[in-house]
Write an enzyme that holds these catalytic residues in place. Sequence first.
Site, PDB file in Angstrom:
ATOM      1  CG  ASP A 174      -2.276   0.686   0.912  1.00 50.25           C
ATOM      2  OD1 ASP A 174      -2.240   1.892   0.607  1.00 50.25           O
ATOM      3  OD2 ASP A 174      -3.334   0.046   0.986  1.00 50.25           O
ATOM      4  CG  HIS A 197      -0.981   1.500  -3.377  1.00 50.83           C
ATOM      5  ND1 HIS A 197      -2.201   1.249  -2.803  1.00 50.83           N
ATOM      6  CD2 HIS A 197      -0.657   0.378  -4.062  1.00 50.83           C
ATOM      7  CE1 HIS A 197      -2.616   0.034  -3.123  1.00 50.83           C
ATOM      8  NE2 HIS A 197      -1.671  -0.520  -3.889  1.00 50.83           N
TER       9      HIS A 197
END
Length: 344
Positions: A174, A197
């Site tokens: 993430d 991310h």
Amino acid sequence: MKAWAAACNFNGNARLLIPPGVYKLSETIFQGPCKSPTPITIFLQGTLQAVSDISAYPDKGWLSLDTINGVILTGGGTIDGQGQAVWPYNDCKTNPDCLHLPASLYITKTRNAKIKSINFINSMGFHMHITQSYLIRLHSLTITAAENSPNTDGMHISKSNTVKVSRTHIRTGDDCVSIGQGSTNVTINQITCGPGHGISVGSLGKLPNEMDVLGLIVKNSTLIGTTNGIRIKTYPASGPSRAAGMLFKNIIMQNVKNPIIIDQNYGSDSTKPSLVKISDVIYDNIRGTTISPVAVNIVCSSKVPCQNVHLQNINLQLNGNQKTTSTCANVKLGYTGLQFPPPC
């Protein structure tokens, strides 16, 4: 915990030593306030390993630093969240009201903390969650989890003032670093991010009466193979708040999908615009390669358009020497120096 209590209650210089070895723990709270006039040092040489039973964590964290004024966590040891055992229970992709799994290190209501030379691996939820804290310094860390691990942000910062992150390698499933509501005076310097991310401001606007994000510097960093580069994301139909005073400077992108992105329609099909006002944002010397033809994608709110957003010396090339483009909405951008892709 007896050793922590002894250190915390000692009216002098104190150090808690966790020697080499593997130690299994369920929820463990290192709680203050403490009597020591100088920061307590937790010297971790061994490996702290989480119990895999999710029912062992009734609160937000696995390991917590709570209400401490002055603490140093160092020693070269490892904090192993054993997240692979519980990731299958994460349903946040399909359930917007999901319960987040516990953070490996939850820092709350703490002042003057330094976390350095520690290895974090395979957190259940966030590797680190810093909230309601002041003067937190994080450096020389390695944070690692599988690329497909859910919600394993390297660190999430919210409701905190003066947080400094530097010289850290983050490879997770993430965000490498996510900046939540109420974050002020956050500096991120010399980090390497990817996979993951990217570096995100937000998501903002999900909850009512959110606090502003004010003062963020991200500089001298490299993002490798991330889904996003530098992202600001807000939910539509959000209440009013601000995200202002942000500088992104000297950042290298390597095969990043969305190098520069502002998305004020994140995570919802609502047609109501976001009321989070984004302003005073500078992108300076952002360069490298992208795997997306849209290298600059700035979509602001139709109700509160972005103000004073400036791009200076942008050079983002699509692999294969194809042209990259820009997309902009509800914003009037300022430009200086090289612009590749060309301005909107």
